[in-house]
Design a protein around this motif. Structure first.
Motif, PDB file in Angstrom:
ATOM      1  N   ASN A  93       0.815  -1.220   0.000  1.00  0.00           N
ATOM      2  CA  ASN A  93       0.000   0.000   0.000  1.00  0.00           C
ATOM      3  C   ASN A  93       0.845   1.266   0.000  1.00  0.00           C
ATOM      4  N   GLY A  94       1.987   1.225  -0.683  1.00  0.00           N
ATOM      5  CA  GLY A  94       2.830   2.404  -0.826  1.00  0.00           C
ATOM      6  C   GLY A  94       3.678   2.751   0.377  1.00  0.00           C
ATOM      7  N   ALA A  95       3.854   1.809   1.303  1.00  0.00           N
ATOM      8  CA  ALA A  95       4.638   2.117   2.506  1.00  0.00           C
ATOM      9  C   ALA A  95       5.375   0.878   3.006  1.00  0.00           C
ATOM     10  N   THR A  96       6.389   1.115   3.806  1.00  0.00           N
ATOM     11  CA  THR A  96       7.104   0.055   4.506  1.00  0.00           C
ATOM     12  C   THR A  96       7.614   0.643   5.821  1.00  0.00           C
ATOM     13  N   SER A  97       8.156  -0.203   6.695  1.00  0.00           N
ATOM     14  CA  SER A  97       8.698   0.281   7.967  1.00  0.00           C
ATOM     15  C   SER A  97       9.857  -0.603   8.389  1.00  0.00           C
ATOM     16  N   ASN A  98      10.586  -0.123   9.415  1.00  0.00           N
ATOM     17  CA  ASN A  98      11.699  -0.924   9.913  1.00  0.00           C
ATOM     18  C   ASN A  98      11.151  -2.233  10.485  1.00  0.00           C
ATOM     19  N   SER A  99      11.791  -3.348  10.122  1.00  0.00           N
ATOM     20  CA  SER A  99      11.298  -4.659  10.552  1.00  0.00           C
ATOM     21  C   SER A  99      11.998  -5.178  11.799  1.00  0.00           C
ATOM     22  N   ALA A 100      12.961  -4.438  12.306  1.00  0.00           N
ATOM     23  CA  ALA A 100      13.667  -4.830  13.530  1.00  0.00           C
ATOM     24  C   ALA A 100      13.934  -3.579  14.365  1.00  0.00           C
ATOM     25  N   ASP A 101      14.048  -3.780  15.681  1.00  0.00           N
ATOM     26  CA  ASP A 101      14.417  -2.666  16.551  1.00  0.00           C
ATOM     27  C   ASP A 101      15.778  -2.114  16.127  1.00  0.00           C
ATOM     28  N   LEU A 102      15.933  -0.804  16.241  1.00  0.00           N
ATOM     29  CA  LEU A 102      17.224  -0.141  16.054  1.00  0.00           C
ATOM     30  C   LEU A 102      17.686   0.276  17.445  1.00  0.00           C
ATOM     31  N   VAL A 103      18.853  -0.196  17.870  1.00  0.00           N
ATOM     32  CA  VAL A 103      19.315   0.036  19.235  1.00  0.00           C
ATOM     33  C   VAL A 103      20.730   0.601  19.216  1.00  0.00           C
ATOM     34  N   TRP A 104      20.873   1.774  19.829  1.00  0.00           N
ATOM     35  CA  TRP A 104      22.182   2.397  20.007  1.00  0.00           C
ATOM     36  C   TRP A 104      22.504   2.318  21.495  1.00  0.00           C
ATOM     37  N   THR A 105      23.646   1.753  21.846  1.00  0.00           N
ATOM     38  CA  THR A 105      24.069   1.676  23.241  1.00  0.00           C
ATOM     39  C   THR A 105      25.277   2.588  23.434  1.00  0.00           C
ATOM     40  N   GLY A 106      25.535   2.948  24.675  1.00  0.00           N
ATOM     41  CA  GLY A 106      26.698   3.788  24.976  1.00  0.00           C
ATOM     42  C   GLY A 106      26.619   5.153  24.312  1.00  0.00           C
ATOM     43  N   MET A 107      25.409   5.718  24.262  1.00  0.00           N
ATOM     44  CA  MET A 107      25.218   7.012  23.609  1.00  0.00           C
ATOM     45  C   MET A 107      25.938   8.123  24.373  1.00  0.00           C
ATOM     46  N   PRO A 108      26.318   9.205  23.669  1.00  0.00           N
ATOM     47  CA  PRO A 108      26.820  10.399  24.355  1.00  0.00           C
ATOM     48  C   PRO A 108      25.618  11.165  24.923  1.00  0.00           C
TER      49      PRO A 108
END
Length: 127
Positions: free
Chosen positions: A64-79
């Motif tokens: 239907n003209g769209a998609t999304s991230n299929s997995a979590d995006l995780v950043w650790t040790g952020m500033p």
């Protein structure tokens, strides 16, 4: 993130649809976090420091003209930083920015924190 393609991505999409280009972006696509949002022509200010690095983006096939991230995006040790948006880049030798957009709400993290964008939280559409 409707209507948040960079001008470069818009041109490449049109060239592909019109049969003028047969290649896709270099994968894996990468998600970058920004502290100041960019525009169609200018990249935002990317997070630096801590253990920050761009993350690989995986998506499901568009429907239907769209998609999304299929997995979590995780950043650790952020500033210690306030993240206001994301950008999606290809993985070419000289990366090309394809998408950009603000987060629904800025996210402030302290040094060493984790920042997570759950699966299906980033939606991409052409409209």
């Amino acid at each position: 993130m409707a209507d948040n393609l960079s001008n470069t991505a818009e041109n490449r999409a049109l060239d592909f649809i019109m049969g003028l280009a047969a290649t896709a972006p270099s994968t894996p696509l990468k998600v970058a976090l920004v502290t100041a949002n960019g525009s169609d022509t200018t990249a935002g200010t990317e997070v630096t420091g801590g253990s920050y690095a761009r993350k690989n983006l995986t998506v499901a096939a568009a429907a239907n003209g769209a998609t999304s991230n299929s997995a979590d995006l995780v950043w650790t040790g952020m500033p210690a930083v306030t993240v206001v948006g994301i950008e999606v880049w290809d993985n070419a030798g000289t990366p090309v920015r394809l998408w950009y957009g603000p987060l629904a709400e800025p996210r402030t993290v302290t040094a060493g924190d984790e920042l997570r964008i759950p699966a299906a939280a980033l939606t991409f559409s052409l409209s």
